[in-house]
Motif scaffolding. Structure first.
Motif, PDB file in Angstrom:
ATOM      1  N   UNK A 193       0.832  -1.197   0.000  1.00  0.00           N
ATOM      2  CA  UNK A 193       0.000   0.000   0.000  1.00  0.00           C
ATOM      3  C   UNK A 193       0.871   1.254   0.000  1.00  0.00           C
ATOM      4  N   UNK A 194       1.896   1.254   0.845  1.00  0.00           N
ATOM      5  CA  UNK A 194       2.797   2.401   0.912  1.00  0.00           C
ATOM      6  C   UNK A 194       4.118   1.949   1.525  1.00  0.00           C
ATOM      7  N   UNK A 240      -3.613   3.063  14.128  1.00  0.00           N
ATOM      8  CA  UNK A 240      -3.717   2.980  12.665  1.00  0.00           C
ATOM      9  C   UNK A 240      -2.363   2.593  12.079  1.00  0.00           C
ATOM     10  N   UNK A 241      -1.295   3.222  12.563  1.00  0.00           N
ATOM     11  CA  UNK A 241       0.044   2.806  12.140  1.00  0.00           C
ATOM     12  C   UNK A 241       0.281   1.359  12.530  1.00  0.00           C
ATOM     13  N   UNK A 242      -0.176   0.997  13.704  1.00  0.00           N
ATOM     14  CA  UNK A 242      -0.034  -0.391  14.145  1.00  0.00           C
ATOM     15  C   UNK A 242      -0.687  -1.366  13.191  1.00  0.00           C
ATOM     16  N   UNK A 243      -1.882  -1.046  12.727  1.00  0.00           N
ATOM     17  CA  UNK A 243      -2.582  -1.913  11.779  1.00  0.00           C
ATOM     18  C   UNK A 243      -1.798  -2.046  10.477  1.00  0.00           C
ATOM     19  N   UNK A 244      -1.326  -0.944   9.960  1.00  0.00           N
ATOM     20  CA  UNK A 244      -0.567  -0.957   8.708  1.00  0.00           C
ATOM     21  C   UNK A 244       0.672  -1.840   8.813  1.00  0.00           C
ATOM     22  N   UNK A 250       3.045  -2.077   4.523  1.00  0.00           N
ATOM     23  CA  UNK A 250       4.038  -1.043   4.235  1.00  0.00           C
ATOM     24  C   UNK A 250       5.396  -1.672   3.940  1.00  0.00           C
ATOM     25  N   UNK A 251       6.049  -1.166   2.905  1.00  0.00           N
ATOM     26  CA  UNK A 251       7.384  -1.632   2.528  1.00  0.00           C
ATOM     27  C   UNK A 251       8.437  -0.811   3.260  1.00  0.00           C
ATOM     28  N   UNK A 252       9.449  -1.480   3.788  1.00  0.00           N
ATOM     29  CA  UNK A 252      10.499  -0.795   4.547  1.00  0.00           C
ATOM     30  C   UNK A 252      11.526  -0.170   3.601  1.00  0.00           C
ATOM     31  N   UNK A 268       6.276  -1.375  -6.913  1.00  0.00           N
ATOM     32  CA  UNK A 268       6.077  -2.083  -5.644  1.00  0.00           C
ATOM     33  C   UNK A 268       5.215  -1.301  -4.669  1.00  0.00           C
ATOM     34  N   UNK A 269       5.150   0.016  -4.842  1.00  0.00           N
ATOM     35  CA  UNK A 269       4.412   0.871  -3.910  1.00  0.00           C
ATOM     36  C   UNK A 269       3.243   1.504  -4.631  1.00  0.00           C
TER      37      UNK A 269
END
Length: 441
Positions: A193-194, A240-244, A250-252, A268-269
């Protein structure tokens, strides 16, 4: 400094500015300004602002004034201001300084800036949403708004088309996250997703400027008391960040780094939830992606309806006893914002030369087709218009507090531990809250 005379003079001209706001010009009686050197200070590329300032003087037949500038970051400017005020060497200080909310708070604690509330409040209805928020501290306005850039959602059109997903589903944060889940399933986990930054920028971009103000969250209450751990809006934002992260959406790859630009090229994003400023990095570093990306307003929490907080700053008048160019700068600022033709000519020059520029902060100005011109990088979509649209319904930024830097230095490391898998998001909230209360109150 005594502000009464010049402030009364400029107040008398505001009615004319208000009546002419849609006419593409300002109406100034001929004025005489003191001869000498007008000095302003800014980070970045201040030499480009000089082009407009010199143009104002030439258009208005003003002689005997030289415009000079200095490039100074926040730390350098703070040292210069403290030294000048403590030693009384005001002649060495600039007349005008370009500052953000944190600098305004720091300088005004020592009464270094002119209170502009009486001048700017009457113009508030003519300015875009959020324009005055970033230059207001403790209910007073201390700088002329210069630019205001919203949080937006850049999205990869190719990805959405390939997986048959309507970008309009990203209108809300809940819908945006559902899109991430669907992309993960349809791509077998190859499309995210991001992204996120394992370092400090996740706190800055996702939370301080995004989810927390959108959720109505707080670090401090109105009295400066720490409420980070018990504020329901802050907990919603953090979770919300926790869910993502927990759902691996989310890609590191850190923003503005080669790995992130590579992930753009490789599709990829799917989206970037970030400030509009990221356009400059995308176009400069991944020019081959032209036509692939689109822009949406930042998604909002369904039950709250506020988009991300914009980032802005402005030009403050230094409150030195020999300040003689306050009225001159006020007139320049009015011309910069309400002389629509002069502003468009300046921005076009910046576009042609590759110089910095920003949207007008005046609502009426933005109705001009000039501010809605298409951008090839976004398949003909207008970045300027997308930025203007992104300011509608935006959340106010977190209230500025003198302990903000200290708070950031406490909260971000706890988030980084969560990102590294060393603690849960609940533990990150609790540990940050405990340390904030131990070190700040």
């Amino acid at each position: 400094m005594k502000t009464g005379k010049w402030m009364m003079a400029v107040l008398s001209g505001l009615a004319a500015v208000s009546m002419l706001a849609g006419c593409g010009k300002t109406e100034e009686a001929e004025k005489e300004y003191p001869e000498g050197t007008f000095m302003y200070s800014s980070a970045g590329l201040p030499q480009y602002k000089k082009i407009f300032f010199d143009g104002f003087l030439e258009r208005n037949g003003v002689e005997g004034i030289q415009v000079e500038y200095q490039a100074a970051d926040a730390s350098t400017l703070q040292q210069q201001m403290l030294l000048g005020f403590n030693s009384g060497t005001f002649d060495d200080l600039p007349d005008v300084i370009y500052v953000g909310p944190a600098e305004i708070a720091q300088f005004q604690e020592y009464d270094m800036l002119v209170d502009l509330t009486e001048l700017l409040e009457p113009l508030g209805d003519q300015l875009v949403d959020g324009a005055l928020d970033s230059v207001t501290y403790n209910g007073k306005i201390y700088a002329y708004p210069d630019e205001i850039r919203p949080q937006v959602l850049y999205y990869n059109r190719n990805i959405f088309e390939k997986y048959d997903i309507d970008p309009a589903r990203c209108e809300t944060i809940e819908g945006w996250i559902d899109v991430g889940r669907e992309l993960k399933e349809k791509s077998n986990g190859t499309v995210y997703l991001s992204n996120y930054d394992p370092g400090k920028n996740t706190w800055r971009y996702y939370l301080r400027r995004g989810f927390i103000p959108q959720a109505g969250g707080r670090i401090f209450d109105e009295e400066g008391k720490v409420v980070f751990g018990e504020d329901e809006g802050t907990k919603l934002a953090m979770n919300t960040l926790g869910t993502l992260m927990d759902e691996e959406l989310l890609l590191s790859v850190p923003w503005m780094q080669p790995a992130c630009f590579d992930s753009m090229r490789d599709d990829q994003i799917a989206t970037f939830y970030i400030g509009a400023f990221y356009d400059e990095h995308m176009q400069k570093n991944v020019p081959d992606d032209a036509g692939k990306w689109g822009i949406l307003p930042a998604p909002y929490f369904q039950e709250i309806g506020l988009r991300g907080a914009p980032v802005g700053g402005g030009a403050a008048i230094v409150k030195k006893p020999n300040q003689k160019y306050a009225e001159l700068f006020h007139d320049i600022w009015l011309d910069y914002n309400f002389n629509f033709d002069a502003r468009k000519e300046y921005v076009q020059q910046m576009m042609d030369e590759g110089g910095p520029y920003s949207n007008s902060v005046v609502k009426e100005a933005l109705k001009d087709p000039f501010w809605q011109q298409g951008d090839d990088y976004y398949g003909g979509q207008s970045l300027m218009k997308a930025e203007a649209d992104g300011l509608e319904g935006c959340a106010p930024p977190l209230a500025t507090n003198l302990n903000d830097n200290l708070a950031d230095g406490i909260i971000s490391p706890e988030i980084e531990k969560f990102l590294a898998g060393e603690q849960t998001i609940e533990e990150a909230i609790a540990n940050a809250d405990r340390q904030l209360k131990e070190k700040i109150q």
